[in-house]
Write a protein that holds these residues in place. Structure first.
Motif, PDB file in Angstrom:
ATOM      1  N   PRO A  61       0.858  -1.167   0.031  1.00  0.00           N
ATOM      2  CA  PRO A  61       0.081  -0.083  -0.130  1.00  0.00           C
ATOM      3  C   PRO A  61       0.794   1.264  -0.203  1.00  0.00           C
ATOM      4  CG  PRO A  61      -0.101  -1.112   2.236  1.00  0.00           C
ATOM      5  CD  PRO A  61       0.975  -1.929   1.114  1.00  0.00           C
ATOM      6  N   LEU A  62       0.543   2.129  -0.743  1.00  0.00           N
ATOM      7  CA  LEU A  62       1.055   3.695  -0.766  1.00  0.00           C
ATOM      8  C   LEU A  62       0.551   4.441  -0.144  1.00  0.00           C
ATOM      9  CD1 LEU A  62       2.189   3.246  -4.766  1.00  0.00           C
ATOM     10  CD2 LEU A  62       3.600   2.614  -2.766  1.00  0.00           C
ATOM     11  N   GLU A  63       0.997   5.327   0.575  1.00  0.00           N
ATOM     12  CA  GLU A  63       0.413   6.318   1.399  1.00  0.00           C
ATOM     13  C   GLU A  63      -0.311   7.492   1.001  1.00  0.00           C
ATOM     14  OE1 GLU A  63       2.905   6.900   5.049  1.00  0.00           O
ATOM     15  OE2 GLU A  63       2.049   8.987   5.241  1.00  0.00           O
ATOM     16  N   GLY A  64      -1.553   7.584   1.188  1.00  0.00           N
ATOM     17  CA  GLY A  64      -2.169   8.800   0.906  1.00  0.00           C
ATOM     18  C   GLY A  64      -2.779   9.009  -0.558  1.00  0.00           C
ATOM     19  N   PRO A  65      -3.544  10.039  -0.912  1.00  0.00           N
ATOM     20  CA  PRO A  65      -4.425   9.864  -2.328  1.00  0.00           C
ATOM     21  C   PRO A  65      -3.260  10.111  -3.300  1.00  0.00           C
ATOM     22  CG  PRO A  65      -4.956  11.775  -0.901  1.00  0.00           C
ATOM     23  CD  PRO A  65      -4.207  10.863   0.001  1.00  0.00           C
ATOM     24  N   ASP A  66      -2.186  10.667  -2.911  1.00  0.00           N
ATOM     25  CA  ASP A  66      -1.065  10.604  -4.124  1.00  0.00           C
ATOM     26  C   ASP A  66      -0.098   9.724  -3.934  1.00  0.00           C
ATOM     27  OD1 ASP A  66      -2.188  13.178  -5.057  1.00  0.00           O
ATOM     28  OD2 ASP A  66      -1.388  14.382  -3.405  1.00  0.00           O
ATOM     29  N   GLY A  67      -0.409   8.504  -3.492  1.00  0.00           N
ATOM     30  CA  GLY A  67       0.561   7.471  -3.211  1.00  0.00           C
ATOM     31  C   GLY A  67       1.397   7.101  -4.461  1.00  0.00           C
ATOM     32  N   LEU A  68       0.421   6.942  -5.707  1.00  0.00           N
ATOM     33  CA  LEU A  68       1.120   6.457  -7.067  1.00  0.00           C
ATOM     34  C   LEU A  68       2.159   7.721  -7.465  1.00  0.00           C
ATOM     35  CD1 LEU A  68       1.395   4.280  -9.067  1.00  0.00           C
ATOM     36  CD2 LEU A  68      -0.475   5.556 -10.153  1.00  0.00           C
ATOM     37  N   VAL A  69       1.702   8.954  -7.420  1.00  0.00           N
ATOM     38  CA  VAL A  69       2.337  10.013  -7.961  1.00  0.00           C
ATOM     39  C   VAL A  69       3.761  10.062  -7.407  1.00  0.00           C
ATOM     40  CG1 VAL A  69       2.618  12.390  -8.482  1.00  0.00           C
ATOM     41  CG2 VAL A  69       0.237  11.065  -8.673  1.00  0.00           C
ATOM     42  N   ASN A  70       3.645  10.030  -5.670  1.00  0.00           N
ATOM     43  CA  ASN A  70       4.711  10.082  -4.992  1.00  0.00           C
ATOM     44  C   ASN A  70       5.914   9.014  -5.144  1.00  0.00           C
ATOM     45  OD1 ASN A  70       4.255  12.555  -3.436  1.00  0.00           O
ATOM     46  ND2 ASN A  70       3.195  11.482  -2.126  1.00  0.00           N
ATOM     47  N   TRP A  71       5.226   7.900  -5.463  1.00  0.00           N
ATOM     48  CA  TRP A  71       6.138   6.381  -5.734  1.00  0.00           C
ATOM     49  C   TRP A  71       6.995   6.827  -7.021  1.00  0.00           C
ATOM     50  CZ3 TRP A  71       7.531   3.028  -9.087  1.00  0.00           C
ATOM     51  CH2 TRP A  71       8.130   1.781  -8.757  1.00  0.00           C
ATOM     52  N   VAL A  72       6.371   7.186  -7.961  1.00  0.00           N
ATOM     53  CA  VAL A  72       6.937   7.250  -9.378  1.00  0.00           C
ATOM     54  C   VAL A  72       7.897   8.344  -9.257  1.00  0.00           C
ATOM     55  CG1 VAL A  72       6.441   8.048 -11.989  1.00  0.00           C
ATOM     56  CG2 VAL A  72       4.805   6.198 -10.695  1.00  0.00           C
ATOM     57  N   ARG A  73       7.545   9.651  -8.520  1.00  0.00           N
ATOM     58  CA  ARG A  73       8.313  10.787  -8.282  1.00  0.00           C
ATOM     59  C   ARG A  73       9.762  10.490  -7.731  1.00  0.00           C
ATOM     60  NH1 ARG A  73       6.488  15.574 -10.115  1.00  0.00           N
ATOM     61  NH2 ARG A  73       4.211  16.137  -9.776  1.00  0.00           N
ATOM     62  N   MET A  74       9.571   9.516  -6.604  1.00  0.00           N
ATOM     63  CA  MET A  74      10.673   9.060  -5.945  1.00  0.00           C
ATOM     64  C   MET A  74      11.543   8.206  -6.486  1.00  0.00           C
ATOM     65  SD  MET A  74      11.749   9.043  -2.331  1.00  0.00           S
ATOM     66  CE  MET A  74      13.179   8.249  -1.970  1.00  0.00           C
ATOM     67  N   PHE A  75      10.818   7.125  -7.242  1.00  0.00           N
ATOM     68  CA  PHE A  75      11.706   5.718  -7.658  1.00  0.00           C
ATOM     69  C   PHE A  75      11.804   5.789  -9.148  1.00  0.00           C
ATOM     70  CE2 PHE A  75      10.134   4.090  -3.614  1.00  0.00           C
ATOM     71  CZ  PHE A  75      11.336   4.063  -2.789  1.00  0.00           C
ATOM     72  N   CYS A  76      11.068   6.675 -10.046  1.00  0.00           N
ATOM     73  CA  CYS A  76      11.101   6.672 -11.332  1.00  0.00           C
ATOM     74  C   CYS A  76      11.525   7.811 -11.941  1.00  0.00           C
ATOM     75  CB  CYS A  76      10.209   5.972 -11.989  1.00  0.00           C
ATOM     76  SG  CYS A  76       9.743   4.272 -11.538  1.00  0.00           S
ATOM     77  N   ALA A  77      12.195   8.647 -11.158  1.00  0.00           N
ATOM     78  CA  ALA A  77      12.483  10.187 -11.686  1.00  0.00           C
ATOM     79  C   ALA A  77      12.914  10.283 -13.063  1.00  0.00           C
ATOM     80  CB  ALA A  77      13.330  11.109 -10.647  1.00  0.00           C
ATOM     81  N   ASP A  78      13.756   9.373 -13.360  1.00  0.00           N
ATOM     82  CA  ASP A  78      14.341   9.396 -14.850  1.00  0.00           C
ATOM     83  C   ASP A  78      13.492   9.114 -15.890  1.00  0.00           C
ATOM     84  OD1 ASP A  78      14.222   6.763 -13.826  1.00  0.00           O
ATOM     85  OD2 ASP A  78      15.932   6.144 -15.006  1.00  0.00           O
ATOM     86  N   LEU A  79      12.250   8.498 -15.500  1.00  0.00           N
ATOM     87  CA  LEU A  79      11.164   8.235 -16.656  1.00  0.00           C
ATOM     88  C   LEU A  79      10.156   9.444 -16.709  1.00  0.00           C
ATOM     89  CD1 LEU A  79      10.197   4.676 -15.923  1.00  0.00           C
ATOM     90  CD2 LEU A  79      11.694   5.519 -17.686  1.00  0.00           C
ATOM     91  N   ILE A  80      10.400  10.336 -15.885  1.00  0.00           N
ATOM     92  CA  ILE A  80       9.370  11.556 -16.025  1.00  0.00           C
ATOM     93  C   ILE A  80      10.077  12.838 -16.308  1.00  0.00           C
ATOM     94  CG2 ILE A  80       7.336  10.275 -14.826  1.00  0.00           C
ATOM     95  CD1 ILE A  80       8.189  12.130 -12.463  1.00  0.00           C
ATOM     96  N   ALA A  81      11.591  12.702 -16.204  1.00  0.00           N
ATOM     97  CA  ALA A  81      12.065  13.999 -16.210  1.00  0.00           C
ATOM     98  C   ALA A  81      11.744  14.781 -17.346  1.00  0.00           C
ATOM     99  CB  ALA A  81      13.616  13.603 -16.091  1.00  0.00           C
ATOM    100  N   ASP A  82      11.646  14.190 -18.378  1.00  0.00           N
ATOM    101  CA  ASP A  82      11.397  15.075 -19.784  1.00  0.00           C
ATOM    102  C   ASP A  82       9.921  15.363 -20.147  1.00  0.00           C
ATOM    103  OD1 ASP A  82      10.722  12.220 -20.092  1.00  0.00           O
ATOM    104  OD2 ASP A  82      11.697  12.198 -22.115  1.00  0.00           O
ATOM    105  N   VAL A  83       8.793  14.998 -19.194  1.00  0.00           N
ATOM    106  CA  VAL A  83       7.550  15.039 -19.256  1.00  0.00           C
ATOM    107  C   VAL A  83       6.990  16.538 -19.318  1.00  0.00           C
ATOM    108  CG1 VAL A  83       5.284  14.774 -18.539  1.00  0.00           C
ATOM    109  CG2 VAL A  83       7.035  12.715 -18.703  1.00  0.00           C
TER     110      VAL A  83
END
Ligand code: BEZ
Length: 252
Positions: A190-212
């Motif tokens: 379980p990821l914490e809070g309503p932004d759990g997925l967004v926070n997870w991706v920002r934390m662990f997959c930053a290189d996949l979203i840097a150019d978005v």
């Protein structure tokens, strides 16, 4: 090791489950008071602190200076060093090595197994848990799908998520280990809070979203794509799949 600029606040604040869930693997180490134990990828230091509270002579190493700085702040009396697992340089010094949620970041898994083996005395134990084959498959394919819909190019992003066969063979060959037990299992987290997925991706997959260019639009579309599979009872879940291995160094 894959270079990641870690945010120690976000790690402790929203991803405390990384250390908490690693406690199950830590128990398998059966560390005894007085034993010398090395925690590889010690993060913000909670496992070293738990071991030392039980009289274990534990030290932590982590490739991230940000994580080591936070560990020293939280536990000023405990030893933490910045080091990449492949450059450890210890020789037959430890009774046991533990590593949680770290080895999927390491590019040179062979070099890591060798360095961990070198750090252990003969008969020393190695317990590790990290992402196994099939880990975060849904999150990963969701990110790729939304990137492709937005016309964004492929970005190289490498995690090491091995099968049991792959990793236990590597330990035998590279590390002179005898593998005592190995598991590969789903561990939806379980990821914490309503932004759990967004926070997870920002934390662990930053290189996949840097150019978005429009991050809000990207995450809105990602949530829409993944909601049917990864959002249940008001909570976001990461589709973690773990490999857990217990091994012994020896002359087999
Ligand atoms: C994991 O713990 O499985 C993991 C964490 C960050 C990125 C990928 C996997």
């Amino acid at each position: 090791m894959t270079t990641v600029k870690w945010n120690a606040d976000l790690y402790d604040g929203k991803h405390g489950f990384v250390a908490t869930r690693g406690g199950e693997a830590l128990d398998l180490l059966e560390a005894q008071p007085g034993e010398r134990v090395l925690d590889v990828g010690s993060g913000t230091g909670d496992h070293v602190a738990a071991l030392r509270a039980r009289g274990v002579d534990a030290i932590g190493v982590d490739a991230s200076p940000e994580m080591v700085a936070r560990a020293r702040e939280k536990y000023p009396d405990h030893p933490f060093e910045v080091a990449d697992v492949c450059d450890l340089g210890y020789r037959e010094e430890f009774d046991a090595v533990f590593s949680n949620a770290t080895l999927h970041w390491v590019d040179d898994s062979h070099g890591a197994a060798e360095a961990i083996s070198n750090a252990l005395r003969t008969g020393g134990r190695f317990v590790t848990e990290f992402g196994g084959s099939g880990n975060i498959q849904r999150i990963d394919s969701g990110i790729w799908r939304v990137r492709s819909e937005l016309g964004l190019p492929m970005v190289l992003h490498k995690f090491y998520f091995p099968t049991i066969g792959e990793y236990t063979s590597l330990l035998e060959e590279a590390g002179r280990f005898r593998v005592d037990a190995a598991w590969l299992f789903d561990r939806p987290t379980p990821l914490e809070g309503p932004d759990g997925l967004v926070n997870w991706v920002r934390m662990f997959c930053a290189d996949l979203i840097a150019d978005v260019p429009d991050q809000d639009a990207f995450f809105a579309r990602l949530e829409e794509t993944l909601r049917p599979r990864l959002h249940r009872d008001g909570t976001w879940w990461a589709d973690y799949r773990r490999i857990r291995v217990c091994a012994t160094k020896g002359m087999f």
